[in-house]
Structures are given as structure tokens and as C-alpha cells.
Design a protein around this motif. Structure first.
Motif, mmCIF file in Angstrom:
data_model
loop_
_atom_site.group_PDB
_atom_site.id
_atom_site.type_symbol
_atom_site.label_atom_id
_atom_site.label_comp_id
_atom_site.label_asym_id
_atom_site.label_seq_id
_atom_site.Cartn_x
_atom_site.Cartn_y
_atom_site.Cartn_z
ATOM 1 N N ASP A 33 -1.417 3.174 -9.312
ATOM 2 C CA ASP A 33 -1.735 2.135 -8.335
ATOM 3 C C ASP A 33 -1.642 2.621 -6.891
ATOM 4 O OD1 ASP A 33 -2.142 0.264 -10.363
ATOM 5 O OD2 ASP A 33 -0.027 -0.335 -10.377
ATOM 6 N N GLU A 63 -2.393 3.810 -3.290
ATOM 7 C CA GLU A 63 -3.558 3.578 -2.440
ATOM 8 C C GLU A 63 -4.311 4.878 -2.188
ATOM 9 O OE1 GLU A 63 -5.985 0.898 -0.323
ATOM 10 O OE2 GLU A 63 -4.239 0.497 -1.577
ATOM 11 N N ARG A 104 0.855 -1.186 0.000
ATOM 12 C CA ARG A 104 0.000 0.000 0.000
ATOM 13 C C ARG A 104 0.891 1.236 0.000
ATOM 14 N NH1 ARG A 104 -5.211 -0.446 2.194
ATOM 15 N NH2 ARG A 104 -4.821 1.370 3.511
ATOM 16 N N ARG A 133 -10.911 5.036 -6.234
ATOM 17 C CA ARG A 133 -9.723 5.048 -5.373
ATOM 18 C C ARG A 133 -9.507 6.444 -4.805
ATOM 19 N NH1 ARG A 133 -4.977 1.141 -7.236
ATOM 20 N NH2 ARG A 133 -4.892 1.022 -4.973
ATOM 21 N N GLU A 134 -8.896 6.507 -3.614
ATOM 22 C CA GLU A 134 -8.800 7.750 -2.854
ATOM 23 C C GLU A 134 -8.023 8.835 -3.607
ATOM 24 O OE1 GLU A 134 -10.357 8.410 -0.195
ATOM 25 O OE2 GLU A 134 -10.923 6.478 0.647
ATOM 26 N N ARG A 187 -5.772 9.483 -11.609
ATOM 27 C CA ARG A 187 -7.015 8.787 -11.280
ATOM 28 C C ARG A 187 -7.931 8.682 -12.497
ATOM 29 N NH1 ARG A 187 -4.985 6.010 -7.476
ATOM 30 N NH2 ARG A 187 -5.508 6.507 -5.301
#
Length: 334
Positions: free
Chosen positions: A39, A41, A6, A159-160, A57
Motif C-alpha cells: 500500500d 504511496e 501516504r 502505483r509509483e 508492486r
């Protein structure tokens, strides 16, 4: 049983030149280690970093970020995303300097100044106080948001993506995209708010509040990733500086202050048990960057130089252990 590591990614402020620095750092990280910043986290973006974070993103690869900044051909995937972004009306170029102001300047938020100066005192960071004291900018932030709108038709990504801005009337940091801070704001408007450089861009109105550049709180805002379940935090910080043995320059004091902020934020992350790998401009990067953060002519040379300085940093023995986590074939046991 194992899982992929992560990785938290922090992308700091820095204008057009900072965007190019991020592009070079991330492209070389991918080329050298195989780790793709898409990728991550969690992505924390401030100002220029919010644009790069949003593009990641949206699916833009680090290699295409660098190709776009350097004026080189995009991959088929990158070309498709670029074509989608260009379905809107062509936007005017962002000026390298704000237009001249007619008449006497007025403070953007005198109330923030008063609340910080008189009891009951409400502490406000110096950058946020300066944003309130400076006149409101005049360059429209639609120049930033327009091309992002077609890339986020369904709202926030799964995703954040945390985008940092400062609310003018309080001087406080707001992190769009974190927890409940998605309601009533879309990604392009949050990016525009994060990028609204005081006295340059117009403040962005969201939900009745006016917002300016998140760099007014911190050039990186890396402290947001302290106490999260992460294996590594990677920081790209265009506004700070690596090392102390540098020739004096007009921007060096501000860069050293940015480095101080980042150092404190990184210390908080490390105290929570997560290592930090930070990329800051070295002397050769600074020479390519110049003194005008919004100069588009610097994009290609800054991207190429950032790739070179990143490659050299990744070769250092003290960095190699942390690089093990970035290799896509490796799995970190939990």
C-alpha cells in the motif's frame, strides 16, 4: 474529510542477504502494525531493494516475501504469483562470488574517470567513480530479470515504483519509473540495472547507455522522497548499521559510511516536514548476515532475525507515535 495516510517506502541495497533483511522487516511490520507494504504511496528501490519493490508492486505480500526467503509455504495468492514467474525457463542460481577473470582487468568506464579528474571537472560520487574504475562484471543480469518478466506483462505498475541505477559513462544517478523515465525501459530491465553490482554483474544496456547498481550513488537513495506530500517515510537499510557500540569487523567502516549517507538523506526528508522511521541491522542481525552479501544460505536465518529485531524496535516507546499512522483502521486528516 480524511484519507488514508501516504507512506513512502525506501528499500536499500544489500544483495541476497539484503533481500532477506527487507523480507523480515516488512513481514514483521505487517504482522505488528497491520500495514501492508504493497500500500506504499511510493516505493524507492536500490539493488536488492529494487527486486523487493518490484515484487511488492507485482502483488507479492510481505508475509510471502518472508516465506519465500525462509523456504516456508506460500499463501495461495503467493503460490499463484510464484507459478506465474516460473513459466519462463528455469534460471541458473546466482553465484555467491564472481567468476575468476582471465587476463588483465580493464576499467569499465575510463572516460568517466577522465572527466572527473580533468577540467572541466564533473563531480562524481566516490561509489560511482569506483564503479567506473573497476572491471565490468561477468555474471549475466538475466539471472535477475527472468522471473520478473511474466509479472509485468503490461509495463510499469500504476502505483509509483522508482528504481535507482547509475549510468556508467556519466557517473550520475538515474531513477527509472520516475516522471518520464519509463519510456524505453521495462521493469525487469530497470531492476537488472539497479542490481548490476560493479565487477560482479554485467552492466545493463538501456537506450544506448550502460548502467550499474544504484548503490554506487547511495545504498538507499532515500533523499528522493524529500519534499513529497507524504505522512511518513519508512526505510529498510541492510547495508548500514544501528548504533555505535559494535565490535570491530571487516565491514563495519563501510556500514558506518552507509549510515552516514542515510542520516543525511533522512535529515533532508525531515526538514521537508515528513518523519522517517528507519530499520538498520543491529548486532544480532549482523551476526546472521555474515560478510558475504550474495550467500543464499543466509536467507532464512537473516529473515527470521530481521523479524525479531524489527519486532523489538516496534515495541520502543519512541517509535509508537509513528506507528499510529500505520494502523489500517486509522485515517490521517489532511
Amino acid at each position: 474529510m480524511g484519507s488514508m495516510p501516504r507512506i513512502g517506502l525506501v528499500l536499500g541495497a544489500g544483495g541476497v542477504v539484503g533481500h532477506a533483511f527487507h523480507s523480515g522487516v516488512l513481514a514483521e511490520l505487517a504482522a505488528t502494525t497491520g500495514w501492508d507494504a504493497r500500500d506504499a504511496e511510493i516505493v524507492v528501490g536500490t539493488s536488492a531493494g529494487s527486486v523487493v519493490g518490484a515484487l511488492l508492486r507485482a502483488g507479492v505480500s510481505p508475509a510471502d516475501l518472508a516465506a519465500r526467503a525462509s523456504g516456508e509455504p506460500l499463501s495461495p495468492e503467493g503460490a499463484e504469483l510464484a507459478a506465474r514467474a516460473e513459466t519462463t525457463a528455469p534460471r541458473a542460481p546466482i553465484p555467491s562470488r564472481p567468476p575468476r577473470r582471465a587476463g588483465l582487468p580493464r576499467m569499465a568506464s575510463p572516460g568517466t574517470f577522465v572527466r572527473a579528474a580533468f577540467p572541466p571537472f564533473r563531480p562524481v560520487r566516490p561509489g560511482a567513480l569506483a564503479a567506473a574504475a573497476l572491471p565490468a562484471g561477468q555474471v549475466p543480469t538475466d539471472l535477475i530479470a527472468t522471473e520478473l518478466r511474466p509479472l509485468f506483462p503490461a509495463g510499469w505498475p500504476d502505483r509509483e515504483l522508482w528504481l535507482c541505477a547509475v549510468r556508467l559513462d556519466t557517473g550520475r544517478r538515474v531513477v527509472f519509473g520516475r516522471e518520464g523515465a519509463r519510456d524505453g525501459v521495462d521493469v525487469p530491465d530497470a531492476v537488472a540495472a539497479s542490481c548490476a553490482i560493479p565487477a560482479f554483474f554485467e552492466p545493463v544496456t538501456i537506450g544506448g547507455g550502460r548502467y550499474v547498481d544504484g548503490g554506487a550513488h547511495s545504498p538507499t537513495n532515500a533523499d528522493l522522497l524529500a519534499r513529497h506530500d507524504l505522512d511518513l517515510v519508512i526505510v529498510s537499510s541492510p547495508m548500514s548499521v544501528a548504533g555505535n557500540r559494535l565490535r570491530p569487523s571487516l565491514d563495519l567502516p563501510a556500514r558506518r559510511l552507509s549510515r552516514l549517507y542515510l542520516g543525511r538523506e533522512a535529515a533532508r526528508i525531515r526538514r521537508s516536514g515528513t518523519p522517517v522511521l528507519a530499520f538498520q541491522p543491529v548486532a544480532a542481525d549482523l551476526a546472521a548476515m555474515g560478510l558475504t552479501a550474495m550467500d543464499p544460505a543466509r536467507r532464512a536465518p537473516v529473515t527470521r532475525q530481521a523479524r525479531e529485531s524489527t519486532r523489538r524496535r516496534l515495541e520502543r516507546p519512541d517509535v509508537r507515535d509513528r506507528l499510529e499512522l500505520l494502523h489500517p483502521a486509522r485515517v490521517a486528516s489532511r
